[in-house]
Design a protein around this motif. Structure first.
Motif, PDB file in Angstrom:
ATOM      1  N   ALA A 160      36.259  63.182  -0.661  1.00  0.00           N
ATOM      2  CA  ALA A 160      36.518  62.463   0.572  1.00  0.00           C
ATOM      3  C   ALA A 160      37.932  62.174   0.758  1.00  0.00           C
ATOM      4  O   ALA A 160      38.713  62.274  -0.187  1.00  0.00           O
ATOM      5  CB  ALA A 160      35.664  60.983   0.295  1.00  0.00           C
ATOM      6  N   GLN A 161      38.354  62.187   1.955  1.00  0.00           N
ATOM      7  CA  GLN A 161      39.660  61.831   2.345  1.00  0.00           C
ATOM      8  C   GLN A 161      39.810  60.350   2.709  1.00  0.00           C
ATOM      9  O   GLN A 161      38.870  60.055   3.813  1.00  0.00           O
ATOM     10  CB  GLN A 161      40.334  62.838   3.504  1.00  0.00           C
TER      11      GLN A 161
ATOM     12  N   SER B  31      34.716  52.578  -1.884  1.00  0.00           N
ATOM     13  CA  SER B  31      34.509  51.156  -1.489  1.00  0.00           C
ATOM     14  C   SER B  31      35.739  50.367  -1.792  1.00  0.00           C
ATOM     15  O   SER B  31      36.167  49.798  -1.095  1.00  0.00           O
ATOM     16  CB  SER B  31      33.588  50.557  -2.211  1.00  0.00           C
ATOM     17  N   PHE B  32      36.531  50.877  -3.058  1.00  0.00           N
ATOM     18  CA  PHE B  32      37.730  50.240  -3.482  1.00  0.00           C
ATOM     19  C   PHE B  32      38.608  50.444  -2.265  1.00  0.00           C
ATOM     20  O   PHE B  32      39.336  49.427  -1.832  1.00  0.00           O
ATOM     21  CB  PHE B  32      38.235  50.903  -4.958  1.00  0.00           C
ATOM     22  N   TYR B  33      38.811  51.634  -1.944  1.00  0.00           N
ATOM     23  CA  TYR B  33      40.182  51.867  -0.915  1.00  0.00           C
ATOM     24  C   TYR B  33      39.877  51.391   0.525  1.00  0.00           C
ATOM     25  O   TYR B  33      40.461  50.982   0.965  1.00  0.00           O
ATOM     26  CB  TYR B  33      40.108  53.362  -0.902  1.00  0.00           C
ATOM     27  N   GLU B  34      38.484  51.271   0.795  1.00  0.00           N
ATOM     28  CA  GLU B  34      38.306  50.837   2.190  1.00  0.00           C
ATOM     29  C   GLU B  34      38.218  49.093   1.883  1.00  0.00           C
ATOM     30  O   GLU B  34      38.902  48.544   3.061  1.00  0.00           O
ATOM     31  CB  GLU B  34      36.329  50.872   2.534  1.00  0.00           C
ATOM     32  N   SER B  35      38.281  48.521   0.684  1.00  0.00           N
ATOM     33  CA  SER B  35      38.577  47.096   0.473  1.00  0.00           C
ATOM     34  C   SER B  35      39.950  46.843   0.759  1.00  0.00           C
ATOM     35  O   SER B  35      40.325  45.633   1.001  1.00  0.00           O
ATOM     36  CB  SER B  35      37.871  46.616  -0.731  1.00  0.00           C
ATOM     37  N   ILE B  36      40.938  47.719   0.539  1.00  0.00           N
ATOM     38  CA  ILE B  36      42.274  47.618   0.552  1.00  0.00           C
ATOM     39  C   ILE B  36      42.883  48.069   2.055  1.00  0.00           C
ATOM     40  O   ILE B  36      44.138  48.063   2.054  1.00  0.00           O
ATOM     41  CB  ILE B  36      43.074  47.900  -0.523  1.00  0.00           C
ATOM     42  N   GLY B  37      42.147  48.537   3.111  1.00  0.00           N
ATOM     43  CA  GLY B  37      42.415  48.809   4.306  1.00  0.00           C
ATOM     44  C   GLY B  37      42.306  50.223   4.551  1.00  0.00           C
ATOM     45  O   GLY B  37      42.690  50.709   5.693  1.00  0.00           O
ATOM     46  N   PHE B  38      41.893  51.271   3.802  1.00  0.00           N
ATOM     47  CA  PHE B  38      41.972  52.433   3.937  1.00  0.00           C
ATOM     48  C   PHE B  38      40.368  52.618   4.864  1.00  0.00           C
ATOM     49  O   PHE B  38      39.632  52.208   4.604  1.00  0.00           O
ATOM     50  CB  PHE B  38      41.805  53.556   2.814  1.00  0.00           C
ATOM     51  N   THR B  39      40.525  53.938   5.546  1.00  0.00           N
ATOM     52  CA  THR B  39      39.274  54.340   6.162  1.00  0.00           C
ATOM     53  C   THR B  39      38.892  55.680   5.925  1.00  0.00           C
ATOM     54  O   THR B  39      39.841  56.414   5.279  1.00  0.00           O
ATOM     55  CB  THR B  39      39.228  54.077   7.915  1.00  0.00           C
ATOM     56  N   VAL B  40      37.559  56.163   5.909  1.00  0.00           N
ATOM     57  CA  VAL B  40      37.042  57.438   5.635  1.00  0.00           C
ATOM     58  C   VAL B  40      37.609  58.109   6.808  1.00  0.00           C
ATOM     59  O   VAL B  40      37.121  58.111   7.924  1.00  0.00           O
ATOM     60  CB  VAL B  40      35.576  57.374   5.227  1.00  0.00           C
ATOM     61  N   LYS B  41      38.275  59.269   6.305  1.00  0.00           N
ATOM     62  CA  LYS B  41      38.823  60.348   7.236  1.00  0.00           C
ATOM     63  C   LYS B  41      37.789  61.505   7.557  1.00  0.00           C
ATOM     64  O   LYS B  41      37.314  61.880   8.453  1.00  0.00           O
ATOM     65  CB  LYS B  41      40.143  60.760   6.980  1.00  0.00           C
ATOM     66  N   ASN B  42      37.424  62.053   6.317  1.00  0.00           N
ATOM     67  CA  ASN B  42      36.297  62.980   5.950  1.00  0.00           C
ATOM     68  C   ASN B  42      35.778  62.929   4.884  1.00  0.00           C
ATOM     69  O   ASN B  42      36.315  62.258   3.822  1.00  0.00           O
ATOM     70  CB  ASN B  42      36.977  64.412   5.844  1.00  0.00           C
TER      71      ASN B  42
END
Length: 115
Positions: free
Chosen positions: A38-39, A20-31
């Motif tokens: 998770a990547q 959730s944190f990394y998504e909130s700063i613009g990352f997306t789940v790759k795998n």
């Protein structure tokens, strides 16, 4: 041996919170492999998130390790052994691993993924 892909793995306490944190700063789940790993990706970087505890951090470089895939896992294993690099082999649902440290103690690994 040719390195095909690499990522920096960050050991985390709670995988879902970290995603959730990394998504909130613009990352997306790759795998994502369940609750094991998770990547996350953003332009120019892939970060692996690996849930762990203090016991798993003993004897390594802390919260970060760098992972690689190769074109030939068996040749990579032979190369590490030829170079007298101490390797810890491990298998899990995600694949086979060769864990080792660089000369400064940074945790590195090669993976033959099951995906």
């Amino acid at each position: 041996m040719i390195i095909k892909e690499s990522n920096v793995t960050i050991n985390v306490k709670k995988l879902n919170d970290s995603i959730s944190f990394y998504e909130s700063i613009g990352f997306t789940v790759k795998n994502r492999w369940g609750e094991h790993y998770a990547q996350m990706t953003a332009p120019g970087i892939t970060i692996g998130l690996h849930p762990t505890d203090e016991e798993n951090l003993k004897g390594n470089s802390g919260n970060v390790s760098i992972g690689f895939t190769t074109d030939n896992f068996e040749a990579t294993e032979a190369l590490l052994k030829e170079q007298n690099i101490s390797v810890v082999e491990r298998k899990e649902d995600g694949g086979q691993f060769l864990h080792f440290n660089d000369s400064d103690g940074t945790s590195l690994y090669f993976i033959k993924p099951n995906w």
